[in-house]
Design a protein around this motif. Structure first.
Motif, PDB file in Angstrom:
ATOM      1  N   LYS A 113      -6.704 -19.727   4.388  1.00 49.87           N
ATOM      2  CA  LYS A 113      -5.533 -20.332   5.044  1.00 49.87           C
ATOM      3  C   LYS A 113      -5.867 -21.708   5.613  1.00 49.87           C
ATOM      4  O   LYS A 113      -4.961 -22.484   5.934  1.00 49.87           O
ATOM      5  N   MET A 114      -7.167 -21.977   5.749  1.00 46.80           N
ATOM      6  CA  MET A 114      -7.602 -23.216   6.398  1.00 46.80           C
ATOM      7  C   MET A 114      -8.288 -24.209   5.453  1.00 46.80           C
ATOM      8  O   MET A 114      -8.284 -25.409   5.723  1.00 46.80           O
ATOM      9  N   HIS A 115      -8.930 -23.704   4.387  1.00 43.86           N
ATOM     10  CA  HIS A 115      -9.765 -24.546   3.543  1.00 43.86           C
ATOM     11  C   HIS A 115      -9.571 -24.212   2.066  1.00 43.86           C
ATOM     12  O   HIS A 115      -8.894 -23.245   1.724  1.00 43.86           O
ATOM     13  N   ASN A 116     -10.213 -25.005   1.220  1.00 43.72           N
ATOM     14  CA  ASN A 116     -10.316 -24.731  -0.210  1.00 43.72           C
ATOM     15  C   ASN A 116     -11.622 -25.332  -0.704  1.00 43.72           C
ATOM     16  O   ASN A 116     -12.376 -25.918   0.080  1.00 43.72           O
ATOM     17  N   VAL A 117     -11.898 -25.191  -1.967  1.00 41.66           N
ATOM     18  CA  VAL A 117     -13.060 -25.812  -2.606  1.00 41.66           C
ATOM     19  C   VAL A 117     -12.547 -26.498  -3.858  1.00 41.66           C
ATOM     20  O   VAL A 117     -11.847 -25.880  -4.662  1.00 41.66           O
ATOM     21  N   VAL A 118     -12.885 -27.763  -4.007  1.00 42.59           N
ATOM     22  CA  VAL A 118     -12.480 -28.513  -5.198  1.00 42.59           C
ATOM     23  C   VAL A 118     -13.725 -29.127  -5.821  1.00 42.59           C
ATOM     24  O   VAL A 118     -14.495 -29.807  -5.138  1.00 42.59           O
ATOM     25  N   GLN A 119     -13.928 -28.863  -7.115  1.00 39.45           N
ATOM     26  CA  GLN A 119     -15.032 -29.498  -7.828  1.00 39.45           C
ATOM     27  C   GLN A 119     -14.526 -30.837  -8.341  1.00 39.45           C
ATOM     28  O   GLN A 119     -13.522 -30.896  -9.057  1.00 39.45           O
ATOM     29  N   VAL A 120     -15.208 -31.904  -7.938  1.00 30.30           N
ATOM     30  CA  VAL A 120     -14.758 -33.263  -8.233  1.00 30.30           C
ATOM     31  C   VAL A 120     -15.869 -34.068  -8.899  1.00 30.30           C
ATOM     32  O   VAL A 120     -17.012 -33.622  -8.984  1.00 30.30           O
ATOM     33  N   GLU A 121     -15.515 -35.249  -9.337  1.00 28.66           N
ATOM     34  CA  GLU A 121     -16.497 -36.201  -9.871  1.00 28.66           C
ATOM     35  C   GLU A 121     -17.152 -36.935  -8.696  1.00 28.66           C
ATOM     36  O   GLU A 121     -16.656 -36.902  -7.570  1.00 28.66           O
ATOM     37  N   LYS A 152     -25.721 -32.809 -11.834  1.00 28.10           N
ATOM     38  CA  LYS A 152     -25.074 -32.796 -10.524  1.00 28.10           C
ATOM     39  C   LYS A 152     -23.688 -32.156 -10.579  1.00 28.10           C
ATOM     40  O   LYS A 152     -22.985 -32.272 -11.570  1.00 28.10           O
ATOM     41  N   ALA A 153     -23.337 -31.509  -9.483  1.00 29.70           N
ATOM     42  CA  ALA A 153     -22.000 -30.955  -9.303  1.00 29.70           C
ATOM     43  C   ALA A 153     -21.578 -31.283  -7.876  1.00 29.70           C
ATOM     44  O   ALA A 153     -22.383 -31.195  -6.942  1.00 29.70           O
ATOM     45  N   PHE A 154     -20.325 -31.663  -7.730  1.00 26.67           N
ATOM     46  CA  PHE A 154     -19.819 -32.140  -6.444  1.00 26.67           C
ATOM     47  C   PHE A 154     -18.640 -31.280  -5.992  1.00 26.67           C
ATOM     48  O   PHE A 154     -17.731 -31.015  -6.782  1.00 26.67           O
ATOM     49  N   PHE A 155     -18.648 -30.877  -4.728  1.00 24.36           N
ATOM     50  CA  PHE A 155     -17.607 -30.014  -4.182  1.00 24.36           C
ATOM     51  C   PHE A 155     -17.149 -30.557  -2.833  1.00 24.36           C
ATOM     52  O   PHE A 155     -17.972 -30.981  -2.012  1.00 24.36           O
ATOM     53  N   ILE A 156     -15.831 -30.537  -2.629  1.00 21.83           N
ATOM     54  CA  ILE A 156     -15.262 -30.958  -1.347  1.00 21.83           C
ATOM     55  C   ILE A 156     -14.157 -29.981  -0.945  1.00 21.83           C
ATOM     56  O   ILE A 156     -13.664 -29.213  -1.773  1.00 21.83           O
ATOM     57  N   CYS A 157     -13.791 -30.029   0.312  1.00 23.40           N
ATOM     58  CA  CYS A 157     -12.554 -29.386   0.765  1.00 23.40           C
ATOM     59  C   CYS A 157     -11.509 -30.487   0.747  1.00 23.40           C
ATOM     60  O   CYS A 157     -11.716 -31.558   1.324  1.00 23.40           O
ATOM     61  N   SER A 158     -10.375 -30.238   0.076  1.00 24.35           N
ATOM     62  CA  SER A 158      -9.371 -31.298  -0.075  1.00 24.35           C
ATOM     63  C   SER A 158      -8.319 -31.297   1.028  1.00 24.35           C
ATOM     64  O   SER A 158      -7.406 -32.121   0.998  1.00 24.35           O
ATOM     65  N   VAL A 159      -8.438 -30.407   2.011  1.00 29.40           N
ATOM     66  CA  VAL A 159      -7.509 -30.438   3.139  1.00 29.40           C
ATOM     67  C   VAL A 159      -7.762 -31.744   3.884  1.00 29.40           C
ATOM     68  O   VAL A 159      -8.922 -32.099   4.161  1.00 29.40           O
ATOM     69  N   PRO A 160      -6.703 -32.518   4.176  1.00 28.38           N
ATOM     70  CA  PRO A 160      -6.886 -33.835   4.801  1.00 28.38           C
ATOM     71  C   PRO A 160      -7.821 -33.802   6.017  1.00 28.38           C
ATOM     72  O   PRO A 160      -7.662 -32.985   6.919  1.00 28.38           O
ATOM     73  N   GLY A 161      -8.832 -34.676   5.962  1.00 29.44           N
ATOM     74  CA  GLY A 161      -9.790 -34.831   7.056  1.00 29.44           C
ATOM     75  C   GLY A 161     -11.006 -33.919   6.981  1.00 29.44           C
ATOM     76  O   GLY A 161     -12.011 -34.192   7.637  1.00 29.44           O
ATOM     77  N   HIS A 162     -10.946 -32.865   6.206  1.00 24.17           N
ATOM     78  CA  HIS A 162     -12.053 -31.908   6.195  1.00 24.17           C
ATOM     79  C   HIS A 162     -13.299 -32.455   5.494  1.00 24.17           C
ATOM     80  O   HIS A 162     -14.414 -32.279   5.996  1.00 24.17           O
ATOM     81  N   CYS A 163     -13.140 -33.101   4.367  1.00 23.89           N
ATOM     82  CA  CYS A 163     -14.281 -33.686   3.671  1.00 23.89           C
ATOM     83  C   CYS A 163     -14.964 -34.723   4.570  1.00 23.89           C
ATOM     84  O   CYS A 163     -16.183 -34.753   4.677  1.00 23.89           O
ATOM     85  N   GLY A 209     -21.149 -20.291   6.398  1.00 18.48           N
ATOM     86  CA  GLY A 209     -20.187 -20.400   5.308  1.00 18.48           C
ATOM     87  C   GLY A 209     -19.752 -21.832   5.060  1.00 18.48           C
ATOM     88  O   GLY A 209     -20.351 -22.791   5.532  1.00 18.48           O
ATOM     89  N   TRP A 210     -18.688 -21.966   4.296  1.00 16.10           N
ATOM     90  CA  TRP A 210     -18.105 -23.262   3.909  1.00 16.10           C
ATOM     91  C   TRP A 210     -17.280 -23.748   5.091  1.00 16.10           C
ATOM     92  O   TRP A 210     -16.170 -23.269   5.332  1.00 16.10           O
ATOM     93  N   THR A 211     -17.830 -24.689   5.848  1.00 10.99           N
ATOM     94  CA  THR A 211     -17.185 -25.137   7.078  1.00 10.99           C
ATOM     95  C   THR A 211     -17.551 -26.583   7.371  1.00 10.99           C
ATOM     96  O   THR A 211     -18.292 -27.220   6.616  1.00 10.99           O
ATOM     97  N   PHE A 212     -17.059 -27.104   8.469  1.00 10.85           N
ATOM     98  CA  PHE A 212     -17.360 -28.477   8.873  1.00 10.85           C
ATOM     99  C   PHE A 212     -18.867 -28.656   9.057  1.00 10.85           C
ATOM    100  O   PHE A 212     -19.553 -27.757   9.539  1.00 10.85           O
ATOM    101  N   GLY A 213     -19.376 -29.811   8.656  1.00 12.12           N
ATOM    102  CA  GLY A 213     -20.785 -30.119   8.828  1.00 12.12           C
ATOM    103  C   GLY A 213     -21.723 -29.449   7.835  1.00 12.12           C
ATOM    104  O   GLY A 213     -22.932 -29.488   8.020  1.00 12.12           O
ATOM    105  N   VAL A 214     -21.199 -28.854   6.777  1.00  9.30           N
ATOM    106  CA  VAL A 214     -22.040 -28.180   5.786  1.00  9.30           C
ATOM    107  C   VAL A 214     -22.754 -29.178   4.871  1.00  9.30           C
ATOM    108  O   VAL A 214     -23.734 -28.829   4.221  1.00  9.30           O
ATOM    109  N   SER A 215     -22.289 -30.410   4.859  1.00  6.56           N
ATOM    110  CA  SER A 215     -22.911 -31.442   4.029  1.00  6.56           C
ATOM    111  C   SER A 215     -24.403 -31.527   4.332  1.00  6.56           C
ATOM    112  O   SER A 215     -24.803 -31.583   5.482  1.00  6.56           O
ATOM    113  N   GLY A 216     -25.218 -31.500   3.298  1.00  5.68           N
ATOM    114  CA  GLY A 216     -26.662 -31.524   3.456  1.00  5.68           C
ATOM    115  C   GLY A 216     -27.294 -30.147   3.334  1.00  5.68           C
ATOM    116  O   GLY A 216     -28.516 -30.033   3.223  1.00  5.68           O
TER     117      GLY A 216
END
Length: 129
Positions: A69-77, A107-118, A42-49
């Motif tokens: 309760k722990m994460h979110n998904v944000v579509q960003v530039e 291209k589409a870009f997604f991050i978790c915006s919880v501090p430190g997660h991205c 799932g959407w978790t730490f180290g998913v990049s790539g």
């Protein structure tokens, strides 16, 4: 001469193979496929790539599964993706089972915006063909 019972079996098998081929090809024909981001993890730490090497098409759906309760998904530039920040207007998802349809190519870009997660790899950059 082939007995009628063998012919029915052969025809039945051919029809079954044809139906399976049509069912298997249907998502490709319609251009929609669901991709679970991070696969079983799932959407978790180290998913990049995770997105590397995948043939994601315009119209496909990304499914983000996570603990809301722990994460979110944000579509960003792209700049925010690279800096792991959210500076402009961005769409934020918080359900824990977000389905995001990729419209248009590019291209589409997604991050978790919880501090430190991205920074810990909760980000993906998808290129839809």
């Amino acid at each position: 001469m082939t007995p009628p019972s063998m012919m029915r079996g052969t025809i039945g098998a051919a029809i079954l193979v044809l139906l399976l081929a049509v069912c298997w090809a249907t998502p490709t024909v319609h251009g929609q496929r669901e991709w679970t981001v991070g696969d079983d993890k799932g959407w978790t730490f180290g998913v990049s790539g995770w997105e590397n090497g995948k043939r994601i098409q315009s119209g496909d759906v990304l499914v983000f599964k996570y603990d809301p309760k722990m994460h979110n998904v944000v579509q960003v530039e792209e700049g925010d993706y690279n800096a792991c920040t959210v500076t402009g207007p961005s769409k934020t998802y918080t359900s824990g089972n977000d389905h995001i349809k990729l419209s248009g190519g590019g291209k589409a870009f997604f991050i978790c915006s919880v501090p430190g997660h991205c920074e810990q790899g909760m980000k993906i950059a998808v290129t839809a063909e």
